[in-house]
Motif scaffolding. Structure first.
Motif, mmCIF file in Angstrom:
data_model
loop_
_atom_site.group_PDB
_atom_site.id
_atom_site.type_symbol
_atom_site.label_atom_id
_atom_site.label_comp_id
_atom_site.label_asym_id
_atom_site.label_seq_id
_atom_site.Cartn_x
_atom_site.Cartn_y
_atom_site.Cartn_z
ATOM 1 N N SER A 1 0.834 -1.198 0.000
ATOM 2 C CA SER A 1 0.000 0.000 0.000
ATOM 3 C C SER A 1 0.871 1.252 0.000
ATOM 4 N N LEU A 2 0.254 2.374 -0.289
ATOM 5 C CA LEU A 2 0.950 3.662 -0.241
ATOM 6 C C LEU A 2 1.619 3.860 1.118
ATOM 7 N N ASP A 3 0.877 3.585 2.194
ATOM 8 C CA ASP A 3 1.431 3.766 3.542
ATOM 9 C C ASP A 3 2.623 2.853 3.803
ATOM 10 N N GLU A 4 2.558 1.630 3.297
ATOM 11 C CA GLU A 4 3.673 0.688 3.505
ATOM 12 C C GLU A 4 4.943 1.174 2.812
ATOM 13 N N TRP A 5 4.800 1.689 1.579
ATOM 14 C CA TRP A 5 5.966 2.219 0.864
ATOM 15 C C TRP A 5 6.545 3.418 1.608
ATOM 16 N N ILE A 6 5.678 4.325 2.040
ATOM 17 C CA ILE A 6 6.140 5.519 2.761
ATOM 18 C C ILE A 6 6.815 5.125 4.075
ATOM 19 N N ASN A 7 6.211 4.206 4.819
ATOM 20 C CA ASN A 7 6.779 3.776 6.098
ATOM 21 C C ASN A 7 8.150 3.143 5.924
ATOM 22 N N GLU B 1 10.676 5.950 5.224
ATOM 23 C CA GLU B 1 10.901 6.747 6.440
ATOM 24 C C GLU B 1 11.697 5.961 7.479
ATOM 25 N N ALA C 1 4.431 12.413 -2.961
ATOM 26 C CA ALA C 1 3.826 11.107 -3.230
ATOM 27 C C ALA C 1 2.675 11.328 -4.198
#
Length: 201
Positions: free
Chosen positions: A162-168, A171, A180
């Motif tokens: 997911s988008l959040d998984e890639w960002i996490n 980071e 993004a």
């Protein structure tokens, strides 16, 4: 990754022709906005050499790598100006250089890695950047052409997060996310959505 590379090695000529026709104007525009002219950049997964050639024409100093020997050879044929700057290296083990880069970008490559190899690769990318260096990556966010194990009918593997998984993940490794964005497919395939992230060291 082995099956994926086999596909690219076996179909390098046909894929090169296809990639050269893809509409990647949005991503290329973002590349120009992200990196400063005349900076030293590394491209990971250069495929046909399309984006490396584009960036070279726009006054960037490019070194480009790909895990497929045959794709590198095709890229050298159609973009001879890149010949001395294209190298065969596989991820994550061969991602070693004796220099650092102002920026690194990777278009449609990192989603072919397992989660373990992906994390190791992004760690190496972070280490290869100069202080405040930027990293731009584009990966498929959704695909309707893969099975429950992540393989398409050609044997290529795709890691879907997911988008959040890639960002996490970025980071966690130390990147600050600057941008993004999601976009449709450059080859007009309805069932594929792309994610582009820009991070800074």
């Amino acid at each position: 990754m082995k099956e994926t590379l086999y596909f690219y090695n076996s179909n390098s000529k046909k894929l090169t022709e296809r990639y050269e026709k893809a509409d990647v104007s949005e991503v290329q525009k973002l590349l120009l906005q992200t990196f400063e002219k005349n900076s030293n950049l590394l491209e990971i997964g250069c495929g046909s050499g399309r984006d490396a050639s584009f960036m070279t024409r726009n006054d960037f100093n490019i070194i480009a790598i790909d895990g497929s020997k045959n794709m590198i050879e095709e890229a050298k044929k159609i973009h001879p100006e890149l010949s001395n700057n294209l190298f065969h290296k596989t991820l994550p083990n061969n991602l070693e250089f004796d220099k650092k880069f102002d920026g690194i970008y990777s278009i449609a490559t990192l989603m072919h890695l397992s989660k373990i190899d992906l994390e190791e690769t992004i760690l190496k990318i972070h280490d290869l950047l100069n202080s405040n260096g930027k990293f731009l990556m584009s990966v498929s966010l959704f695909r309707d052409d893969i099975d429950e194990h992540g393989f398409d009918d050609r044997g290529r593997y795709f890691l879907i997060m997911s988008l959040d998984e890639w960002i996490n993940l970025l980071e966690k490794i130390g990147f600050k996310i600057l941008e993004a964005k999601t976009n449709s497919d450059g080859l007009s395939r309805d069932g594929i959505k792309w994610l582009t992230l820009v991070g800074q060291k």
